[in-house]
Design a protein around this motif. Structure first.
Motif, PDB file in Angstrom:
ATOM      1  N   LYS A   1      70.383  15.042  16.798  1.00 46.22           N
ATOM      2  CA  LYS A   1      69.846  13.754  17.262  1.00 46.22           C
ATOM      3  C   LYS A   1      70.619  13.248  18.479  1.00 46.22           C
ATOM      4  N   LYS A   2      71.939  13.429  18.451  1.00 47.17           N
ATOM      5  CA  LYS A   2      72.764  13.005  19.589  1.00 47.17           C
ATOM      6  C   LYS A   2      72.490  13.866  20.818  1.00 47.17           C
TER       7      LYS A   2
ATOM      8  N   ASN B   1      69.646  15.517  21.662  1.00 50.29           N
ATOM      9  CA  ASN B   1      68.367  15.231  22.311  1.00 50.29           C
ATOM     10  C   ASN B   1      67.443  14.497  21.333  1.00 50.29           C
ATOM     11  N   PRO B   2      67.120  13.239  21.631  1.00 45.00           N
ATOM     12  CA  PRO B   2      66.269  12.465  20.723  1.00 45.00           C
ATOM     13  C   PRO B   2      64.805  12.932  20.699  1.00 45.00           C
ATOM     14  N   ASN B   3      64.449  13.843  21.565  1.00 47.03           N
ATOM     15  CA  ASN B   3      63.062  14.314  21.625  1.00 47.03           C
ATOM     16  C   ASN B   3      62.822  15.619  20.870  1.00 47.03           C
ATOM     17  N   TYR B   4      63.861  16.137  20.227  1.00 40.46           N
ATOM     18  CA  TYR B   4      63.680  17.354  19.448  1.00 40.46           C
ATOM     19  C   TYR B   4      62.662  17.144  18.331  1.00 40.46           C
TER      20      TYR B   4
ATOM     21  N   SER C   1      58.857  15.197  13.129  1.00 46.42           N
ATOM     22  CA  SER C   1      59.550  14.259  14.003  1.00 46.42           C
ATOM     23  C   SER C   1      60.916  13.939  13.399  1.00 46.42           C
ATOM     24  N   GLU C   2      61.749  13.301  14.168  1.00 48.94           N
ATOM     25  CA  GLU C   2      63.074  12.918  13.690  1.00 48.94           C
ATOM     26  C   GLU C   2      62.975  12.033  12.451  1.00 48.94           C
ATOM     27  N   SER C   3      62.086  11.045  12.474  1.00 48.61           N
ATOM     28  CA  SER C   3      61.967  10.131  11.335  1.00 48.61           C
ATOM     29  C   SER C   3      61.432  10.839  10.092  1.00 48.61           C
TER      30      SER C   3
ATOM     31  N   SER D   1      72.557  15.072  12.551  1.00 44.60           N
ATOM     32  CA  SER D   1      73.189  14.053  13.392  1.00 44.60           C
ATOM     33  C   SER D   1      73.559  14.622  14.761  1.00 44.60           C
TER      34      SER D   1
END
Length: 115
Positions: free
Chosen positions: A100-101, A103-106, A46-48, A97
Motif C-alpha cells: 500500500k505504501k 503504490n496505492p493503485n495496486y 481493490s485495496e479495500s 502494508s
C-alpha cells in the motif's frame, strides 16, 4: 497393455479428484471469503476489498501463501512468508502494508492454503 490401462485410469482418477477438490476450495472461498465483495471475475481485488479478504481469512483460519500485486494489468511483485522474519506469523499484513505504501493503485491477488 493392462498395466498401461491401469496407469491411465489412475492418472484420470487423480486428475478428476484434484479438479473436484479445486472446485470445492473455490466454492468455499466464494461462500466464506469473497461474499458481498465486488465480483470482477478477474481474480483481482481493490485495496479495500483485499483488506476485507485478509480479515476474513484470519477469522476462519485460511493460510495466505502469497500476495501478488498488479498495475495496469501487468504483474509487479509478489511477497511470501519467506520474505519476512520467521517469527512474523501475520507476515501478510506487513506485506499488504508495504505494498500500500509502495503504490496505492495496486490491485491484489493471493494464493491460499485451505485445510
Amino acid at each position: 497393455m493392462a498395466k498401461m490401462a491401469k496407469k491411465e485410469i489412475e492418472e484420470f482418477n487423480f486428475k478428476k479428484n484434484n479438479n473436484i477438490l479445486h472446485d470445492q476450495k473455490t466454492n468455499y472461498l466464494k461462500t466464506n471469503v469473497y461474499f458481498g465483495l465486488q465480483n470482477k471475475n478477474d481474480g483481482f481485488d481493490s485495496e479495500s476489498d483485499f483488506e476485507i479478504i485478509i480479515e476474513r481469512t484470519e477469522t476462519i483460519g485460511i493460510e495466505i501463501l502469497g500476495i501478488e500485486v498488479w498495475l495496469n494489468n501487468e504483474f509487479c511483485d509478489v511477497k511470501t512468508a519467506e520474505d519476512y522474519k520467521p517469527t512474523e506469523s501475520k507476515w501478510y499484513r506487513k506485506a499488504f502494508s508495504d505494498f500500500k505504501k509502495e503504490n496505492p493503485n495496486y490491485i491484489y491477488s493471493a494464493s491460499y492454503n485451505i485445510h
